[in-house]
Design a protein around this motif. Structure first.
Motif, PDB file in Angstrom:
ATOM      1  N   GLY A  62     -27.350  12.347 -14.862  1.00  0.00           N
ATOM      2  CA  GLY A  62     -26.672  11.719 -15.982  1.00  0.00           C
ATOM      3  C   GLY A  62     -26.704  10.207 -15.901  1.00  0.00           C
ATOM      4  N   THR A  63     -25.836   9.589 -16.688  1.00  0.00           N
ATOM      5  CA  THR A  63     -25.766   8.138 -16.799  1.00  0.00           C
ATOM      6  C   THR A  63     -24.635   7.602 -15.936  1.00  0.00           C
ATOM      7  OG1 THR A  63     -26.498   8.370 -19.076  1.00  0.00           O
ATOM      8  CG2 THR A  63     -25.617   6.245 -18.447  1.00  0.00           C
ATOM      9  N   VAL A  64     -24.879   6.507 -15.234  1.00  0.00           N
ATOM     10  CA  VAL A  64     -23.895   5.906 -14.337  1.00  0.00           C
ATOM     11  C   VAL A  64     -22.979   4.987 -15.136  1.00  0.00           C
ATOM     12  CG1 VAL A  64     -23.585   4.407 -12.338  1.00  0.00           C
ATOM     13  CG2 VAL A  64     -25.467   6.020 -12.387  1.00  0.00           C
ATOM     14  N   ARG A  65     -21.678   5.103 -14.890  1.00  0.00           N
ATOM     15  CA  ARG A  65     -20.685   4.204 -15.461  1.00  0.00           C
ATOM     16  C   ARG A  65     -19.829   3.662 -14.324  1.00  0.00           C
ATOM     17  NH1 ARG A  65     -23.069   2.828 -19.579  1.00  0.00           N
ATOM     18  NH2 ARG A  65     -23.359   4.387 -21.173  1.00  0.00           N
ATOM     19  N   ILE A  66     -19.766   2.334 -14.212  1.00  0.00           N
ATOM     20  CA  ILE A  66     -18.940   1.687 -13.193  1.00  0.00           C
ATOM     21  C   ILE A  66     -17.733   1.093 -13.905  1.00  0.00           C
ATOM     22  CG2 ILE A  66     -18.851  -0.091 -11.420  1.00  0.00           C
ATOM     23  CD1 ILE A  66     -21.884   0.272 -11.127  1.00  0.00           C
ATOM     24  N   THR A  67     -16.537   1.537 -13.533  1.00  0.00           N
ATOM     25  CA  THR A  67     -15.314   1.104 -14.196  1.00  0.00           C
ATOM     26  C   THR A  67     -14.376   0.456 -13.188  1.00  0.00           C
ATOM     27  OG1 THR A  67     -14.290   3.263 -13.846  1.00  0.00           O
ATOM     28  CG2 THR A  67     -15.452   2.932 -15.923  1.00  0.00           C
ATOM     29  N   ARG A  68     -13.457  -0.347 -13.704  1.00  0.00           N
ATOM     30  CA  ARG A  68     -12.431  -0.981 -12.882  1.00  0.00           C
ATOM     31  C   ARG A  68     -11.095  -0.363 -13.295  1.00  0.00           C
ATOM     32  NH1 ARG A  68     -12.285  -5.991 -10.043  1.00  0.00           N
ATOM     33  NH2 ARG A  68     -14.479  -6.155 -10.586  1.00  0.00           N
ATOM     34  N   GLU A  69     -10.439   0.315 -12.336  1.00  0.00           N
ATOM     35  CA  GLU A  69      -9.209   1.032 -12.631  1.00  0.00           C
ATOM     36  C   GLU A  69      -8.061   0.481 -11.809  1.00  0.00           C
ATOM     37  OE1 GLU A  69     -10.050   5.128 -11.902  1.00  0.00           O
ATOM     38  OE2 GLU A  69     -11.635   5.212 -13.406  1.00  0.00           O
ATOM     39  N   ILE A  70      -6.851   0.700 -12.283  1.00  0.00           N
ATOM     40  CA  ILE A  70      -5.661   0.256 -11.553  1.00  0.00           C
ATOM     41  C   ILE A  70      -5.505   1.114 -10.305  1.00  0.00           C
ATOM     42  CG2 ILE A  70      -3.162   0.039 -11.644  1.00  0.00           C
ATOM     43  CD1 ILE A  70      -3.435  -0.516 -14.617  1.00  0.00           C
ATOM     44  N   PHE A  71      -5.221   0.458  -9.191  1.00  0.00           N
ATOM     45  CA  PHE A  71      -5.143   1.132  -7.900  1.00  0.00           C
ATOM     46  C   PHE A  71      -3.704   1.104  -7.410  1.00  0.00           C
ATOM     47  CE2 PHE A  71      -5.686   0.769  -3.165  1.00  0.00           C
ATOM     48  CZ  PHE A  71      -6.017   2.079  -2.968  1.00  0.00           C
ATOM     49  N   VAL A  72      -3.147   2.290  -7.133  1.00  0.00           N
ATOM     50  CA  VAL A  72      -1.806   2.415  -6.562  1.00  0.00           C
ATOM     51  C   VAL A  72      -1.990   2.935  -5.132  1.00  0.00           C
ATOM     52  CG1 VAL A  72       0.442   3.523  -6.748  1.00  0.00           C
ATOM     53  CG2 VAL A  72      -0.844   2.923  -8.817  1.00  0.00           C
ATOM     54  N   PRO A  73      -1.755   2.087  -4.124  1.00  0.00           N
ATOM     55  CA  PRO A  73      -2.004   2.524  -2.739  1.00  0.00           C
ATOM     56  C   PRO A  73      -0.928   3.470  -2.228  1.00  0.00           C
ATOM     57  CG  PRO A  73      -1.182   0.284  -2.763  1.00  0.00           C
ATOM     58  CD  PRO A  73      -1.359   0.694  -4.189  1.00  0.00           C
ATOM     59  N   ASN A  74      -1.286   4.231  -1.205  1.00  0.00           N
ATOM     60  CA  ASN A  74      -0.364   5.122  -0.516  1.00  0.00           C
ATOM     61  C   ASN A  74       0.683   4.270   0.211  1.00  0.00           C
ATOM     62  OD1 ASN A  74       0.811   7.273   0.731  1.00  0.00           O
ATOM     63  ND2 ASN A  74      -0.940   7.800   2.009  1.00  0.00           N
ATOM     64  N   PRO A  75       1.972   4.638   0.172  1.00  0.00           N
ATOM     65  CA  PRO A  75       3.004   3.803   0.815  1.00  0.00           C
ATOM     66  C   PRO A  75       2.813   3.626   2.321  1.00  0.00           C
ATOM     67  CG  PRO A  75       4.029   5.369  -0.664  1.00  0.00           C
ATOM     68  CD  PRO A  75       2.577   5.720  -0.601  1.00  0.00           C
ATOM     69  N   GLN A  76       2.128   4.557   2.997  1.00  0.00           N
ATOM     70  CA  GLN A  76       1.924   4.436   4.440  1.00  0.00           C
ATOM     71  C   GLN A  76       0.656   3.651   4.801  1.00  0.00           C
ATOM     72  OE1 GLN A  76       2.727   7.554   3.110  1.00  0.00           O
ATOM     73  NE2 GLN A  76       4.855   7.451   3.769  1.00  0.00           N
ATOM     74  N   SER A  77      -0.125   3.230   3.819  1.00  0.00           N
ATOM     75  CA  SER A  77      -1.391   2.549   4.126  1.00  0.00           C
ATOM     76  C   SER A  77      -1.166   1.048   4.302  1.00  0.00           C
ATOM     77  CB  SER A  77      -2.407   2.795   3.006  1.00  0.00           C
ATOM     78  OG  SER A  77      -1.998   2.128   1.834  1.00  0.00           O
ATOM     79  N   GLU A  78      -2.206   0.383   4.806  1.00  0.00           N
ATOM     80  CA  GLU A  78      -2.147  -1.064   5.002  1.00  0.00           C
ATOM     81  C   GLU A  78      -2.139  -1.803   3.666  1.00  0.00           C
ATOM     82  OE1 GLU A  78      -5.480  -1.987   7.389  1.00  0.00           O
ATOM     83  OE2 GLU A  78      -4.773  -0.836   9.117  1.00  0.00           O
ATOM     84  N   LEU A  79      -2.746  -1.210   2.646  1.00  0.00           N
ATOM     85  CA  LEU A  79      -2.798  -1.861   1.342  1.00  0.00           C
ATOM     86  C   LEU A  79      -1.437  -1.879   0.652  1.00  0.00           C
ATOM     87  CD1 LEU A  79      -6.184  -0.514   0.008  1.00  0.00           C
ATOM     88  CD2 LEU A  79      -5.674  -2.804   0.783  1.00  0.00           C
ATOM     89  N   ALA A  80      -0.503  -1.032   1.086  1.00  0.00           N
ATOM     90  CA  ALA A  80       0.835  -1.049   0.502  1.00  0.00           C
ATOM     91  C   ALA A  80       1.531  -2.361   0.826  1.00  0.00           C
ATOM     92  CB  ALA A  80       1.642   0.137   1.014  1.00  0.00           C
ATOM     93  N   GLN A  81       1.311  -2.886   2.025  1.00  0.00           N
ATOM     94  CA  GLN A  81       1.907  -4.175   2.404  1.00  0.00           C
ATOM     95  C   GLN A  81       1.290  -5.303   1.581  1.00  0.00           C
ATOM     96  OE1 GLN A  81       4.483  -4.586   4.341  1.00  0.00           O
ATOM     97  NE2 GLN A  81       4.477  -6.798   3.997  1.00  0.00           N
ATOM     98  N   VAL A  82      -0.003  -5.206   1.306  1.00  0.00           N
ATOM     99  CA  VAL A  82      -0.669  -6.213   0.469  1.00  0.00           C
ATOM    100  C   VAL A  82      -0.105  -6.165  -0.942  1.00  0.00           C
ATOM    101  CG1 VAL A  82      -2.899  -6.889  -0.507  1.00  0.00           C
ATOM    102  CG2 VAL A  82      -2.761  -6.122   1.859  1.00  0.00           C
ATOM    103  N   ALA A  83       0.159  -4.967  -1.446  1.00  0.00           N
ATOM    104  CA  ALA A  83       0.706  -4.823  -2.793  1.00  0.00           C
ATOM    105  C   ALA A  83       2.130  -5.369  -2.881  1.00  0.00           C
ATOM    106  CB  ALA A  83       0.683  -3.360  -3.208  1.00  0.00           C
TER     107      ALA A  83
END
Length: 145
Positions: free
Chosen positions: A93-114
């Motif tokens: 098929g056809t490739v589509r690259i999208t930018r979506e809102i990201f909600v990190p897991n509360p136990q991950s390192e990205l939660a502190q960044v958020a």
């Protein structure tokens, strides 16, 4: 130190008149001073990153992105994560690259960044999707003559 010579017996069937042939061979002992060439290649190119553009046509099993250590591109619809976090298409098929809102897991390192972001700021992630094309020319056999 001299190399110890050893005689090895090799049987020859019908190729010579004598039944055995003595071949001198050298034993591997101390004193190997040469360097081996079978070393790990550390500085080789790895060709990581996105392999296709938005709107490209791909077949099933095609590698869409190669990445390591963390996700830079996330799998979307009809995309699977393979070995070494490689994104691979499941359908043609056809490739589509999208930018979506990201909600990190509360136990991950990205939660502190958020938490450190200002109020109203959002995290985004790049998602790679493959839109399956409609099959043309597919028919169903109703009756055989």
């Amino acid at each position: 130190m001299e190399c110890i010579r050893r005689l090895t017996r090799v049987k020859l069937h019908q190729f010579s008149a004598s039944p055995t042939l003595k071949i001198p061979s050298c034993c591997a002992s101390t004193g190997g001073k040469s360097n081996t060439r079978n070393k790990k290649q550390i500085n080789r190119k790895r060709y990581r990153g996105i392999k296709v553009d938005d709107g490209d046509y791909v077949h099933s099993g095609y590698i869409l992105a190669a990445q390591i250590h963390r996700f830079k591109f996330y799998p979307g619809s009809n995309v699977m994560v393979g070995k070494n976090m490689t994104l691979t298409s499941l359908v043609s098929g056809t490739v589509r690259i999208t930018r979506e809102i990201f909600v990190p897991n509360p136990q991950s390192e990205l939660a502190q960044v958020a938490k450190d972001l200002p109020i109203g700021a959002m995290l985004y992630k790049l998602t790679v999707n493959v839109l399956q094309d409609k099959e043309v020319g597919v028919f169903k056999l109703k009756e055989q003559i």
